[in-house]
Design an enzyme around this catalytic site. Structure first.
Site, PDB file in Angstrom:
ATOM      1  N   GLY A 214       0.827  -1.210   0.000  1.00 45.63           N
ATOM      2  CA  GLY A 214       0.000   0.000   0.000  1.00 45.63           C
ATOM      3  C   GLY A 214       0.854   1.249   0.000  1.00 45.63           C
ATOM      4  O   GLY A 214       2.057   1.184  -0.268  1.00 45.63           O
ATOM      5  N   ASN A 215       0.249   2.370   0.264  1.00 44.67           N
ATOM      6  CA  ASN A 215       1.011   3.623   0.377  1.00 44.67           C
ATOM      7  C   ASN A 215       0.373   4.510   1.442  1.00 44.67           C
ATOM      8  O   ASN A 215      -0.638   4.154   2.028  1.00 44.67           O
ATOM      9  CB  ASN A 215       1.117   4.318  -0.985  1.00 44.67           C
ATOM     10  CG  ASN A 215      -0.247   4.684  -1.544  1.00 44.67           C
ATOM     11  OD1 ASN A 215      -0.985   5.459  -0.952  1.00 44.67           O
ATOM     12  ND2 ASN A 215      -0.594   4.084  -2.682  1.00 44.67           N
ATOM     13  N   ARG A 216       0.978   5.662   1.671  1.00 55.60           N
ATOM     14  CA  ARG A 216       0.584   6.494   2.814  1.00 55.60           C
ATOM     15  C   ARG A 216      -0.631   7.371   2.543  1.00 55.60           C
ATOM     16  O   ARG A 216      -1.013   8.167   3.389  1.00 55.60           O
ATOM     17  CB  ARG A 216       1.752   7.407   3.217  1.00 55.60           C
ATOM     18  CG  ARG A 216       2.924   6.667   3.779  1.00 55.60           C
ATOM     19  CD  ARG A 216       3.980   7.666   4.248  1.00 55.60           C
ATOM     20  NE  ARG A 216       5.213   6.998   4.595  1.00 55.60           N
ATOM     21  CZ  ARG A 216       5.418   6.389   5.761  1.00 55.60           C
ATOM     22  NH1 ARG A 216       4.466   6.358   6.671  1.00 55.60           N
ATOM     23  NH2 ARG A 216       6.575   5.806   6.005  1.00 55.60           N
TER      24      ARG A 216
END
Ligand code: CTP
Length: 418
Positions: A214-216
């Site tokens: 995923g990412n932030r």
């Protein structure tokens, strides 16, 4: 915007007219009359201070409803929430230093300030006070706070003040105030008839049933853009990876992966006037997803990655006539020039009309923060700098840019306010 459009926007609008205790309160009577003349439904709310300058009966006689002066003494048990929830606009004429301070601090000490805090409607404040008070750092700071939160300010003029003094601080003319109120309402629904597809959040690319890449991204900025488009009357389809609340009336499609987002956007783009790709789409995903949880005892797995489809580039490669494409660019650029250059590269390589670029390496900017600082760069050469501010204010600037670039411009439909 023409004066007739601004006045037309007031027709049928539910306006709470707040009056606080300054000598300029007598001019609020004229504002009340002109709002009524424009066809607004006016509910006056007077502070105790205001009633020392002008009688509640005067407003009751002119307005659509009797003037209210107290949280407690009227027939309704919770007048502030009813007023705040039903209002299309709240306008405070005059706004004293005390009311501005209470509003900025979130102090709901009387019916007016409680109503201001109990509303999601746009708010216009019209300060009036002596020059020394107008220039006092507390007033300057409180107004800056309110502006940052999206409150509209009709600045006072220079002229004669109470007690024979002269200087800046005199309430703006009633016509100017009524025009400003109409302009705020007209701009609120200026995108009626526009269909928008907005993506938000970060995609999750599964490794196995419990793990993902995923990412932030928090989805805050994309949701704020969707909120702003909807608030201005656009029909919004929101494709989001988050469970954040969507704007009222929006169609919401919850997705997880880049492939799901691509399918949702592909299915929704026909008929849209604008597609806003605010989502942080993963660039890579595991080539294969394990059907069952990878067990520690099986050893450290090799996760082989492959590229995801670039959704935005795909949209740009197959343009739909009259459809505006807006991309975001998350960079760790190091300076405005580098950020601008990166934005221009993305504009050209993905064939989009607008890129909203931020330098996520800067403090308070981008992922997870409530604030952002962006450059809005157009394929037509336009560049708008938006200094560090709330994501809501950035969304307003992005939607301003969208409105300026839509072709043809949306029909003005302020009548729908009624
Ligand atoms: N985007 C997309 N599909 C992808 C990756 C990105 O549609 N697979 C969109 C994003 O929604 C955003 C824009 O492209 O609107 C730019 O995303 P960004 O991550 O900043 O850039 P990339 O294109 O991924 O390029 P790079 O990572 O090299 O900066």
């Amino acid at each position: 915007m023409a004066t007739t459009d601004r006045r037309e926007a007031l027709r049928g609008a539910r306006v709470v007219l707040g009056v606080s205790g300054g000598i300029a309160a007598y001019k609020a009577v004229e504002v009340c009359r002109r709002l009524m003349d424009a066809g607004a439904h006016v509910s006056p709310v007077l502070t105790q201070g205001a009633t020392r300058f002008v009688g509640a009966l005067t407003f009751s006689a002119l307005a659509s409803e009797p003037a209210r002066t107290s949280l407690y003494d009227g027939p309704e048990p919770i007048p502030h929430t009813r007023l705040g929830q039903r209002a299309d606009l709240i306008i405070v004429v005059p706004a004293t230093a005390r009311v501005l301070a209470a509003y900025a601090a979130g102090l709901s000490s009387d019916l007016l300030t409680a109503t201001l805090i109990a509303t999601r409607a746009p708010v216009v404040v019209c300060p009036a006070m002596h020059t020394e008070m107008w220039e006092h750092p507390s007033v300057v700071d409180n107004l800056a706070t309110l502006r940052r939160r999206g409150v509209h300010v009709v600045e006072p003029e220079a002229g004669r003040l109470a007690g024979g003094d002269a200087g800046t601080g005199r309430l703006a003319a009633p016509d100017t105030i009524v025009d400003a109120a109409g302009a705020v309402l007209a701009s609120r629904l200026s995108l009626a008839g526009v269909r928008a597809v907005v993506t938000a959040g970060g995609t999750r690319e599964p490794i196995d049933p419990v793990r993902f890449i995923g990412n932030r991204s928090s989805g805050k900025q994309g949701h704020a853009v969707a909120d702003e488009l909807a608030a201005r009357g656009a029909h919004v389809v929101l494709v989001t990876t988050t469970d954040r609340p969507a704007p009222p009336g929006a169609e919401v499609l919850r997705v997880e992966t880049a492939a799901e987002m691509q399918a949702a956007v592909g299915a929704q783009r026909a008929g849209a006037h604008v597609v806003v790709m605010a989502a942080a789409v993963a660039d890579f995903r595991p080539k294969a997803q394990a059907a069952t949880k990878i067990k520690k005892g099986d050893g450290v797995p090799d996760v082989i990655l492959e590229a995801t489809p670039d959704i935005l580039a795909g949209l740009g490669a197959a343009p739909v006539a009259g459809q505006l494409l807006v991309g975001f660019a998350a960079e760790t650029a190091g300076g405005r020039d580098a950020l601008l250059a990166a934005a221009r590269r993305k504009l050209a390589s993905k064939h989009v009309d607008l890129v909203v670029a931020n330098d996520v390496g800067q403090p308070g900017v981008g992922f997870s923060h409530d604030t952002n600082e962006v450059l809005i760069v157009g394929a037509d050469g336009s560049v708008t700098d938006v200094a560090l501010t709330t994501k809501t204010a950035v969304a307003a600037a992005v939607v301003d840019a969208i409105a300026a670039h839509l072709s043809p411009p949306p029909p003005h439909t302020s009548k729908e306010l009624t």
